[in-house]
Design an enzyme around this catalytic site. Structure first.
Site, PDB file in Angstrom:
ATOM      1  N   GLY A 121       0.791  -1.227   0.000  1.00  0.00           N
ATOM      2  CA  GLY A 121       0.000   0.000   0.000  1.00  0.00           C
ATOM      3  C   GLY A 121       0.823   1.277   0.000  1.00  0.00           C
ATOM      4  O   GLY A 121       0.486   2.235  -0.694  1.00  0.00           O
ATOM      5  N   ASN A 122       1.963   1.266   0.737  1.00  0.00           N
ATOM      6  CA  ASN A 122       2.727   2.516   0.823  1.00  0.00           C
ATOM      7  C   ASN A 122       3.454   2.862  -0.476  1.00  0.00           C
ATOM      8  O   ASN A 122       3.908   3.977  -0.651  1.00  0.00           O
ATOM      9  CB  ASN A 122       3.700   2.489   2.021  1.00  0.00           C
ATOM     10  CG  ASN A 122       4.678   1.343   1.933  1.00  0.00           C
ATOM     11  OD1 ASN A 122       4.405   0.340   1.259  1.00  0.00           O
ATOM     12  ND2 ASN A 122       5.810   1.461   2.598  1.00  0.00           N
ATOM     13  N   LYS A 164     -12.461 -10.694   3.824  1.00  0.00           N
ATOM     14  CA  LYS A 164     -11.769  -9.482   3.354  1.00  0.00           C
ATOM     15  C   LYS A 164     -12.724  -8.290   3.364  1.00  0.00           C
ATOM     16  O   LYS A 164     -13.635  -8.216   2.532  1.00  0.00           O
ATOM     17  CB  LYS A 164     -11.271  -9.766   1.932  1.00  0.00           C
ATOM     18  CG  LYS A 164     -10.499  -8.663   1.314  1.00  0.00           C
ATOM     19  CD  LYS A 164      -9.018  -8.924   1.391  1.00  0.00           C
ATOM     20  CE  LYS A 164      -8.242  -7.749   0.865  1.00  0.00           C
ATOM     21  NZ  LYS A 164      -6.890  -7.729   1.384  1.00  0.00           N
ATOM     22  N   LYS A 185      -2.841 -10.053  -2.762  1.00  0.00           N
ATOM     23  CA  LYS A 185      -1.838  -9.723  -3.785  1.00  0.00           C
ATOM     24  C   LYS A 185      -0.497 -10.433  -3.558  1.00  0.00           C
ATOM     25  O   LYS A 185       0.229 -10.720  -4.507  1.00  0.00           O
ATOM     26  CB  LYS A 185      -1.630  -8.211  -3.884  1.00  0.00           C
ATOM     27  CG  LYS A 185      -0.997  -7.568  -2.658  1.00  0.00           C
ATOM     28  CD  LYS A 185       0.319  -6.925  -2.975  1.00  0.00           C
ATOM     29  CE  LYS A 185       1.024  -6.278  -1.812  1.00  0.00           C
ATOM     30  NZ  LYS A 185       0.645  -6.468  -0.445  1.00  0.00           N
ATOM     31  N   LYS A 207       2.349 -12.475   3.623  1.00  0.00           N
ATOM     32  CA  LYS A 207       3.653 -12.230   2.995  1.00  0.00           C
ATOM     33  C   LYS A 207       4.633 -13.345   3.348  1.00  0.00           C
ATOM     34  O   LYS A 207       5.369 -13.849   2.493  1.00  0.00           O
ATOM     35  CB  LYS A 207       4.243 -10.894   3.456  1.00  0.00           C
ATOM     36  CG  LYS A 207       3.409  -9.698   3.056  1.00  0.00           C
ATOM     37  CD  LYS A 207       4.048  -8.401   3.542  1.00  0.00           C
ATOM     38  CE  LYS A 207       3.033  -7.293   3.624  1.00  0.00           C
ATOM     39  NZ  LYS A 207       2.207  -7.117   2.438  1.00  0.00           N
TER      40      LYS A 207
HETATM   41  P1  ADP Z   1       1.171  -3.951   2.591  1.00  0.00           P
HETATM   42  O1  ADP Z   1       0.332  -2.789   2.226  1.00  0.00           O
HETATM   43  O2  ADP Z   1       2.600  -3.808   2.143  1.00  0.00           O
HETATM   44  O3  ADP Z   1       0.559  -5.275   2.204  1.00  0.00           O
HETATM   45  P2  ADP Z   1       0.524  -4.509   5.398  1.00  0.00           P
HETATM   46  O4  ADP Z   1       0.208  -3.365   6.285  1.00  0.00           O
HETATM   47  O5  ADP Z   1      -0.583  -5.385   4.931  1.00  0.00           O
HETATM   48  O6  ADP Z   1       1.338  -3.897   4.180  1.00  0.00           O
HETATM   49  O7  ADP Z   1       1.616  -5.444   6.118  1.00  0.00           O
HETATM   50  C1  ADP Z   1       2.868  -4.958   6.564  1.00  0.00           C
HETATM   51  C2  ADP Z   1       2.824  -4.622   8.049  1.00  0.00           C
HETATM   52  O8  ADP Z   1       2.786  -5.823   8.836  1.00  0.00           O
HETATM   53  C3  ADP Z   1       4.055  -3.941   8.570  1.00  0.00           C
HETATM   54  O9  ADP Z   1       4.057  -2.558   8.293  1.00  0.00           O
HETATM   55  C4  ADP Z   1       3.981  -4.228  10.082  1.00  0.00           C
HETATM   56  O10 ADP Z   1       3.360  -3.170  10.755  1.00  0.00           O
HETATM   57  C5  ADP Z   1       3.080  -5.441  10.168  1.00  0.00           C
HETATM   58  N1  ADP Z   1       3.638  -6.611  10.876  1.00  0.00           N
HETATM   59  C6  ADP Z   1       2.873  -7.504  11.550  1.00  0.00           C
HETATM   60  N2  ADP Z   1       3.609  -8.478  12.092  1.00  0.00           N
HETATM   61  C7  ADP Z   1       4.899  -8.209  11.753  1.00  0.00           C
HETATM   62  C8  ADP Z   1       6.146  -8.877  12.021  1.00  0.00           C
HETATM   63  N3  ADP Z   1       6.201  -9.982  12.747  1.00  0.00           N
HETATM   64  N4  ADP Z   1       7.283  -8.344  11.512  1.00  0.00           N
HETATM   65  C9  ADP Z   1       7.231  -7.206  10.779  1.00  0.00           C
HETATM   66  N5  ADP Z   1       6.086  -6.543  10.485  1.00  0.00           N
HETATM   67  C10 ADP Z   1       4.926  -7.018  10.971  1.00  0.00           C
HETATM   68 MG    MG Z   2      -1.332  -6.065   2.956  1.00  0.00          MG
END
Ligand code: ADP
Ligand code: MG
Length: 312
Positions: free
Chosen positions: A11-12, A127, A212, A274
């Site tokens: 998202g970022n 979702k 995604k 992820k």
């Molecule tokens: P994106 O938009 O890239 O899919 P998300 O917000 O869905 O991003 O997922 C990434 C976020 O997951 C990170 O910014 C962090 O805040 C969070 N997160 C949760 N658990 C963990 C972890 N164990 N290690 C690192 N980040 C984590």
């Molecule tokens: Mg995400």
């Protein structure tokens, strides 16, 4: 030596609205042009959460104001999000390459992704998409249109849709042909347009949103990529994330990653998919590596200097 790389943008990398998107996509495009300039074959997948919600809401509003008009199917909303996000990425990555004199063109492929109609996800929509509603509004919508609604993390009620696993990237040959013809490709945006095979010839759109990160993993496997790079808001993944004993991870095997996932270290819906996608790719064939890191660190991550690397 150039690698074949599938990048999943979080998202970022895109921002939450058009103003943010203008800034974010410029930065993103520079980072991607760096990788193409280094001689890698690049395919970019991306999320579409805020964008698909906005498109769906806009059509829902139109429908409210024009009784008798169509309610736009979610699969078409995903297709529209692929179109305008792809347009912006293709335009700005293309500009960066051109400025640097790199003879690579950029194309967006509207990508359908087949899912299994028997996927258990269809029985348990998880979702949340679109605008927040009050409980009364949500229940009225649910009764009237047969949609699923759910309370979303204390913030209000929302429409929820199924998030089935991606099985098959329909346009895989097109993406391969573009790569072979020195193009960078934007594909499987928003996890892809979810479709099911109705018969040997007919694909039908279904109301779902594919994750995604899982779609990028499927794409990377089907393209026989060397690397899957998931770019997000953290440089590395952590054990005990956000706690006193937080530990950042640089290297993990798929088995270790899955064990940490079972222990609950990764938040469902954000980091967990992820980690699951990265582990699945690393395990899918010897020599394949997955990397989770920040957009600005992608280049360092590819050469093993940062990020969390997954390999057997
Ligand atoms: P994106 O938009 O890239 O899919 P998300 O917000 O869905 O991003 O997922 C990434 C976020 O997951 C990170 O910014 C962090 O805040 C969070 N997160 C949760 N658990 C963990 C972890 N164990 N290690 C690192 N980040 C984590
Ligand atoms: Mg995400």
């Amino acid at each position: 030596m150039g690698k074949r790389i599938v990048i999943a943008l979080g998202g970022n990398a895109l921002g939450k609205n058009l103003a943010e998107q203008m800034d974010a996509v410029r930065t993103t495009s520079r980072a991607i042009a760096d990788l193409i300039g280094d001689g890698h074959e690049v395919v970019v997948a991306h999320g579409n959460g805020p964008q698909v919600g906005m498109i769906q809401e806009a059509f829902a509003e139109y429908h409210r104001n024009h009784p008798g008009s169509d309610l736009m199917p979610l699969s078409m909303c995903v297709a529209m999000s692929q179109g305008y996000i792809g347009y912006d990425l293709q335009n700005q990555i293309g500009e960066e390459l051109d400025r640097r004199g790199i003879p690579v063109h950029v194309a967006t492929v509207l990508t359908q992704v087949a899912v299994d109609p028997a996927d258990p996800a269809f029985l348990h929509p998880t979702k949340p998409i679109g605008a927040f509603m009050t409980e009364e509004q949500a229940k009225a919508v649910a009764a009237e249109k047969g949609l699923d609604v759910m309370e979303d993390a204390g913030r209000g009620w929302r429409h929820v849709v199924a998030s089935p696993m991606p099985r098959q990237i329909i346009e895989i040959d097109t993406i391969n042909a573009l790569l072979d013809g020195q193009h960078a490709v934007i594909a499987a945006g928003g996890g892809g347009i979810p479709v099911i095979w109705e018969d040997r010839y007919h694909l039908r759109g279904v109301p779902a949103v594919i994750d995604k990160d899982f779609a990028a993993e499927r794409l990377a496997e089907q393209l026989d990529a060397d690397m899957l790079i998931i770019l997000t808001a953290v440089e590395k993944i952590a054990l005990n994330f956000g706690k006193e004993n937080e530990t950042w991870l640089s290297e993990v095997t798929p088995e270790e990653a899955e064990e940490y996932a079972r222990q609950g270290h990764f938040a469902p819906g954000s980091m967990l998919p992820k980690v699951e996608a990265a582990a699945a790719f690393a395990r899918s064939k010897p020599g394949r590596t997955a990397l989770i890191t920040l957009l600005e660190k992608a280049r360092e991550g590819i050469v093993g200097e940062t990020g969390t690397r997954f390999h057997m």
